[in-house]
Design a protein around this motif. Sequence first.
Motif, PDB file in Angstrom:
ATOM      1  N   VAL A 139       0.834  -1.204   0.000  1.00 32.95           N
ATOM      2  CA  VAL A 139       0.000   0.000   0.000  1.00 32.95           C
ATOM      3  C   VAL A 139       0.866   1.250   0.000  1.00 32.95           C
ATOM      4  CG1 VAL A 139      -0.301   0.259   2.512  1.00 32.95           C
ATOM      5  CG2 VAL A 139      -2.096   1.030   0.974  1.00 32.95           C
ATOM      6  N   ARG A 140       2.042   1.182   0.661  1.00 30.14           N
ATOM      7  CA  ARG A 140       2.962   2.323   0.606  1.00 30.14           C
ATOM      8  C   ARG A 140       3.493   2.525  -0.809  1.00 30.14           C
ATOM      9  NH1 ARG A 140       6.561   1.322   6.114  1.00 30.14           N
ATOM     10  NH2 ARG A 140       5.158   2.401   7.560  1.00 30.14           N
ATOM     11  N   GLU A 141       3.834   1.423  -1.471  1.00 36.63           N
ATOM     12  CA  GLU A 141       4.303   1.530  -2.853  1.00 36.63           C
ATOM     13  C   GLU A 141       3.207   2.119  -3.738  1.00 36.63           C
ATOM     14  OE1 GLU A 141       5.478  -2.389  -3.904  1.00 36.63           O
ATOM     15  OE2 GLU A 141       7.508  -2.182  -3.084  1.00 36.63           O
ATOM     16  N   ARG A 142       1.975   1.675  -3.505  1.00 35.93           N
ATOM     17  CA  ARG A 142       0.859   2.171  -4.317  1.00 35.93           C
ATOM     18  C   ARG A 142       0.676   3.674  -4.119  1.00 35.93           C
ATOM     19  NH1 ARG A 142      -5.548   0.913  -3.586  1.00 35.93           N
ATOM     20  NH2 ARG A 142      -6.238   1.610  -5.648  1.00 35.93           N
ATOM     21  N   ILE A 185      -1.584  12.186   5.296  1.00 36.62           N
ATOM     22  CA  ILE A 185      -0.805  10.962   5.479  1.00 36.62           C
ATOM     23  C   ILE A 185       0.041  11.083   6.746  1.00 36.62           C
ATOM     24  CG2 ILE A 185       0.947   9.441   4.495  1.00 36.62           C
ATOM     25  CD1 ILE A 185       0.102  10.376   1.734  1.00 36.62           C
ATOM     26  N   PRO A 186      -0.148  10.213   7.739  1.00 39.08           N
ATOM     27  CA  PRO A 186       0.660  10.297   8.971  1.00 39.08           C
ATOM     28  C   PRO A 186       2.109   9.916   8.701  1.00 39.08           C
ATOM     29  CG  PRO A 186      -1.314   8.924   9.250  1.00 39.08           C
ATOM     30  CD  PRO A 186      -1.135   9.131   7.782  1.00 39.08           C
ATOM     31  N   ARG A 187       2.988  10.365   9.570  1.00 37.64           N
ATOM     32  CA  ARG A 187       4.410  10.010   9.432  1.00 37.64           C
ATOM     33  C   ARG A 187       4.602   8.506   9.595  1.00 37.64           C
ATOM     34  NH1 ARG A 187       8.379  13.861   9.533  1.00 37.64           N
ATOM     35  NH2 ARG A 187       7.703  16.013   9.824  1.00 37.64           N
ATOM     36  N   THR A 188       3.950   7.938  10.577  1.00 42.26           N
ATOM     37  CA  THR A 188       3.960   6.486  10.752  1.00 42.26           C
ATOM     38  C   THR A 188       2.512   6.029  10.782  1.00 42.26           C
ATOM     39  OG1 THR A 188       4.034   6.748  13.167  1.00 42.26           O
ATOM     40  CG2 THR A 188       6.140   6.466  12.024  1.00 42.26           C
TER      41      THR A 188
END
Length: 402
Positions: free
Chosen positions: A168-171, A209-212
């Motif tokens: 999902v991060r890559e997306r 988008i949160p940092r973590t």
Amino acid sequence: MTEHISTTPFGRRSLSLAMVAGQMAADSCAPGASSNKWQVFRAVCEAKQLLGASDRALAVLNALLSFHPDTDLVEGEGLVVFPSNAQLALRAHGMAPATLRRHLSVLVDCGLVVRRDSPNGKRYARKGFDGAIEQAFGFDLTPLLARAQEFERMAEAVRAERRSLLLVRERITILRRDIAKMIAFGLEEGIAADWPRLHLSYRDIVAAIPRTASRLELEPIAAELAALAQEVRKALESHVKTEETSANESHSERHIQNSNTHPYEFEPGLEKGQGTAAAVKPETRSQPPTGYPLGMVLRACPDIADYARNGISGWADLVETANLVRGALGVSPDAWNQACEAMGAVDAAIMVAAMLQKGEAISSPGGYLRSLTAKARAGEFSIGPVLMALLRGRGGAQTKAG
């Protein structure tokens, strides 16, 4: 075979439900069960968050396992280890006694080991006439063996979740790149669309988008970005279809929109005749700001790079990209030209990059740039404080030239 008769802790330590659960797990170990202790340990390490075990507690567990002489844990065959705290601390990389006791309690509470305390609280083993251990007091590793399959399932779930999070991060990264590039292309080609609205929608989503973040937090954001990407793509596709419909026998004829102009004016109050941007003079395009290297500018304002067709490797690239982005921000060509004349093209580009980075913090980028232009004409403008504030906001990035 070792007999276990101890079920309660020695001294002032009271019995807890975690201790009872650990003893139940040990009692439920299947007869003849066997597992490689290091494979079980690796599974426990991967599932540590689900188990509630810390890194330091796992270091103590590693030390306890090292006192078990065999590679495999076998049901009923000497699974109680009885090192002294001094020996255990040495194998736990010199851990302090109080810290060691605290993390031993964590292992017990997590159901990874069971205390088998002797009558006097010491750890030792009593051997029979044949030299075999008949009774051992210390830490019982049987829960590790009894729950080996459970730990492996937990580890597999953690691995699957980690992979899903990576995907999902890559997306999100790809969608961010696609949207920024498509908006930049639409602006540069002068394609008719509400680019400021699309750009603001993009900035709003990205700002959320949160940092973590966990996978569950990122998946809705990815869905929003996907929907926005589809909307931007439709605007471009609609333009292509329109061109195909209106094409005549002269296939080479196409509309070329100068990148310094924009078909829309988003900043109110412009006088008639001020809607066309003049080209930036070559000598000002290469002019660097005094004392601030390009690398530092890009660390303070990284989002501007998303809109560059071929990256930003020099000041000319930054000026060109900023001239493109200012249209999405609602900065008119006239405001851009006035800023370039008053503060120099490079400083004007840096301010556009800074406004892009600040996002919703600047409600009227066009008016903001005009106010800075007035300060620059009066000799009261400096780019330094803007860059320093952005760098501090990004966690104290280094401000020295690379």
